[in-house]
Design a protein around this motif. Structure first.
Motif, PDB file in Angstrom:
ATOM      1  N   TRP A  10     -64.417 -37.952-101.911  1.00  0.00           N
ATOM      2  CA  TRP A  10     -65.789 -38.104-101.422  1.00  0.00           C
ATOM      3  C   TRP A  10     -66.469 -39.333-102.011  1.00  0.00           C
ATOM      4  N   ILE A  11     -66.049 -39.785-103.190  1.00  0.00           N
ATOM      5  CA  ILE A  11     -66.719 -40.944-103.793  1.00  0.00           C
ATOM      6  C   ILE A  11     -66.502 -42.204-102.957  1.00  0.00           C
ATOM      7  N   ALA A  12     -65.354 -42.297-102.288  1.00  0.00           N
ATOM      8  CA  ALA A  12     -65.068 -43.476-101.477  1.00  0.00           C
ATOM      9  C   ALA A  12     -65.989 -43.552-100.269  1.00  0.00           C
ATOM     10  N   ILE A  13     -66.113 -42.446 -99.542  1.00  0.00           N
ATOM     11  CA  ILE A  13     -66.981 -42.469 -98.361  1.00  0.00           C
ATOM     12  C   ILE A  13     -68.444 -42.572 -98.778  1.00  0.00           C
ATOM     13  N   ALA A  14     -68.800 -41.975 -99.910  1.00  0.00           N
ATOM     14  CA  ALA A  14     -70.179 -42.084-100.391  1.00  0.00           C
ATOM     15  C   ALA A  14     -70.531 -43.544-100.670  1.00  0.00           C
ATOM     16  N   LEU A  15     -69.646 -44.251-101.357  1.00  0.00           N
ATOM     17  CA  LEU A  15     -69.890 -45.666-101.653  1.00  0.00           C
ATOM     18  C   LEU A  15     -69.961 -46.499-100.381  1.00  0.00           C
ATOM     19  N   LEU A  16     -69.058 -46.220 -99.448  1.00  0.00           N
ATOM     20  CA  LEU A  16     -69.022 -46.995 -98.218  1.00  0.00           C
ATOM     21  C   LEU A  16     -70.295 -46.794 -97.398  1.00  0.00           C
TER      22      LEU A  16
ATOM     23  N   VAL B 104     -58.220 -34.759 -72.378  1.00  0.00           N
ATOM     24  CA  VAL B 104     -58.716 -35.980 -71.763  1.00  0.00           C
ATOM     25  C   VAL B 104     -60.101 -36.373 -72.263  1.00  0.00           C
ATOM     26  N   GLY B 105     -60.910 -35.410 -72.625  1.00  0.00           N
ATOM     27  CA  GLY B 105     -62.274 -35.709 -73.010  1.00  0.00           C
ATOM     28  C   GLY B 105     -62.515 -35.811 -74.495  1.00  0.00           C
ATOM     29  N   ARG B 106     -61.462 -35.821 -75.293  1.00  0.00           N
ATOM     30  CA  ARG B 106     -61.650 -35.812 -76.743  1.00  0.00           C
ATOM     31  C   ARG B 106     -61.050 -37.051 -77.390  1.00  0.00           C
ATOM     32  N   ILE B 107     -61.771 -37.629 -78.321  1.00  0.00           N
ATOM     33  CA  ILE B 107     -61.273 -38.770 -79.083  1.00  0.00           C
ATOM     34  C   ILE B 107     -60.878 -38.283 -80.472  1.00  0.00           C
ATOM     35  N   LYS B 108     -59.641 -38.565 -80.858  1.00  0.00           N
ATOM     36  CA  LYS B 108     -59.183 -38.184 -82.197  1.00  0.00           C
ATOM     37  C   LYS B 108     -59.830 -39.119 -83.216  1.00  0.00           C
ATOM     38  N   TRP B 109     -60.468 -38.546 -84.203  1.00  0.00           N
ATOM     39  CA  TRP B 109     -61.174 -39.355 -85.176  1.00  0.00           C
ATOM     40  C   TRP B 109     -60.214 -40.066 -86.121  1.00  0.00           C
ATOM     41  N   SER B 110     -60.657 -41.222 -86.598  1.00  0.00           N
ATOM     42  CA  SER B 110     -59.912 -41.948 -87.621  1.00  0.00           C
ATOM     43  C   SER B 110     -60.132 -41.277 -88.969  1.00  0.00           C
ATOM     44  N   ALA B 111     -59.368 -41.710 -89.976  1.00  0.00           N
ATOM     45  CA  ALA B 111     -59.544 -41.169 -91.328  1.00  0.00           C
ATOM     46  C   ALA B 111     -60.966 -41.427 -91.819  1.00  0.00           C
ATOM     47  N   TYR B 112     -61.508 -42.585 -91.471  1.00  0.00           N
ATOM     48  CA  TYR B 112     -62.872 -42.931 -91.867  1.00  0.00           C
ATOM     49  C   TYR B 112     -63.882 -41.998 -91.194  1.00  0.00           C
ATOM     50  N   ALA B 113     -63.703 -41.765 -89.887  1.00  0.00           N
ATOM     51  CA  ALA B 113     -64.624 -40.887 -89.156  1.00  0.00           C
ATOM     52  C   ALA B 113     -64.569 -39.461 -89.691  1.00  0.00           C
ATOM     53  N   ASN B 114     -63.349 -38.987 -89.988  1.00  0.00           N
ATOM     54  CA  ASN B 114     -63.197 -37.652 -90.565  1.00  0.00           C
ATOM     55  C   ASN B 114     -63.936 -37.534 -91.890  1.00  0.00           C
ATOM     56  N   ALA B 115     -63.708 -38.536 -92.763  1.00  0.00           N
ATOM     57  CA  ALA B 115     -64.325 -38.507 -94.092  1.00  0.00           C
ATOM     58  C   ALA B 115     -65.839 -38.600 -93.988  1.00  0.00           C
ATOM     59  N   ARG B 116     -66.296 -39.454 -93.076  1.00  0.00           N
ATOM     60  CA  ARG B 116     -67.741 -39.615 -92.919  1.00  0.00           C
ATOM     61  C   ARG B 116     -68.395 -38.325 -92.436  1.00  0.00           C
ATOM     62  N   PHE B 117     -67.775 -37.646 -91.474  1.00  0.00           N
ATOM     63  CA  PHE B 117     -68.348 -36.401 -90.970  1.00  0.00           C
ATOM     64  C   PHE B 117     -68.369 -35.334 -92.054  1.00  0.00           C
TER      65      PHE B 117
ATOM     66  N   THR C 204     -71.926 -33.754 -93.530  1.00  0.00           N
ATOM     67  CA  THR C 204     -72.196 -32.321 -93.391  1.00  0.00           C
ATOM     68  C   THR C 204     -71.849 -31.546 -94.664  1.00  0.00           C
ATOM     69  N   GLN C 205     -71.639 -32.282 -95.750  1.00  0.00           N
ATOM     70  CA  GLN C 205     -71.360 -31.700 -97.070  1.00  0.00           C
ATOM     71  C   GLN C 205     -70.154 -30.783 -97.051  1.00  0.00           C
ATOM     72  N   GLN C 206     -69.104 -31.222 -96.340  1.00  0.00           N
ATOM     73  CA  GLN C 206     -67.827 -30.514 -96.341  1.00  0.00           C
ATOM     74  C   GLN C 206     -66.794 -31.442 -96.978  1.00  0.00           C
ATOM     75  N   HIS C 207     -66.950 -31.706 -98.256  1.00  0.00           N
ATOM     76  CA  HIS C 207     -66.145 -32.743 -98.905  1.00  0.00           C
ATOM     77  C   HIS C 207     -64.652 -32.449 -98.836  1.00  0.00           C
ATOM     78  N   GLY C 208     -64.242 -31.263 -99.222  1.00  0.00           N
ATOM     79  CA  GLY C 208     -62.847 -30.882 -99.043  1.00  0.00           C
ATOM     80  C   GLY C 208     -61.883 -31.464-100.047  1.00  0.00           C
ATOM     81  N   ASP C 209     -62.157 -32.640-100.595  1.00  0.00           N
ATOM     82  CA  ASP C 209     -61.262 -33.234-101.585  1.00  0.00           C
ATOM     83  C   ASP C 209     -62.066 -34.177-102.474  1.00  0.00           C
TER      84      ASP C 209
END
Length: 243
Positions: free
Chosen positions: A127-133, A102-115, A119-124
């Protein structure tokens, strides 16, 4: 509260009836404590302990009622505190990348990528897309509402950026792929931000999307889309993007 009033009230009632639930995740940097996950729950605890902090009379009255009838100790805050930012950030991401209670909001793809990027956890290699955005948003807030809207597809944005990088519509010299960073203050950088602005306007107008009924963002359609609206800026093959 303004983001989701109903959700906020649900969490208030849940905390008063069932306690805090998941512990707050707190980063300790010297003597400063920063909540990285659980900001709404912390805000609610403040309101339950001091209804005068409520955003309106309705929430103030609800806080007084819940405080009076609470079945748990609202003065006690359970928290996981660490000075290891990487460990805390990883746990925050894992909480929101999955479905929650009830107290948690599932992040969007954008929110996931931004976080992950913040926090420098690129994972894939996306990263260039979120960096540019994010760099674009730091210089231009015209599209912030659109980017925050459910109509914005970060996946479509990422597909186009990735193709533009590979096909020479974005000058790859603005990226340092060995360290996964974007290099500002260059002519190529300014041109790329203009590319992002035009792309956001086209996405807003649904010129390309993930909708099968429209101009679906397949590799072939993206290539045609880029050719129609943009110009190639480099014919040099870009280096492979590192995770």
């Amino acid at each position: 509260y303004n983001h989701s009033p109903e959700n906020f009230k649900n969490i208030m009632e849940d905390i008063a009836e069932n306690d805090l639930g998941e512990q707050l995740l707190v980063y300790k940097n010297k003597n400063k404590l920063t909540i990285l996950d659980g900001n709404r729950r912390a805000s609610i605890l403040k309101i339950l302990n001091n209804p005068e902090l409520a955003p309106n009379e309705s929430i103030k009255n609800l806080a007084r009622h819940l405080r009076q009838n609470a079945t748990c100790d609202l003065n006690f805050v359970g928290a996981f505190v660490s000075d290891n930012l990487e460990a805390i950030s990883k746990t925050v991401y894992e909480r929101h990348a999955a479905t929650g209670g009830v107290g948690r909001i599932k992040w969007s793809a954008y929110a996931n990528a931004r976080f992950r990027y913040d926090t420098q956890q690129h994972g894939d290699s996306n990263w260039i897309a979120i960096a540019l955005l994010l760099h674009f948003q730091n210089t231009n807030n015209k599209y912030n509402d659109f980017i925050s809207d459910n109509q914005f597809s970060f996946e479509t944005f990422t597909r186009v950026i990735r193709s533009a990088y590979q096909l020479g519509y974005i000058d790859h010299s603005i990226f340092d792929v060995t360290t996964s960073v974007l290099l500002p203050n260059t002519t190529a950088y300014e041109l790329t931000l203009s590319f992002v602005e035009t792309l956001l306007e086209l996405l807003k107008n649904r010129e390309i999307s993930l909708s099968r009924e429209g101009n679906y963002a397949s590799a072939k359609n993206i290539e045609s889309f880029l050719k129609k609206y943009f110009s190639i800026v480099t014919t040099i093959k870009p280096p492979s993007l590192r995770n």
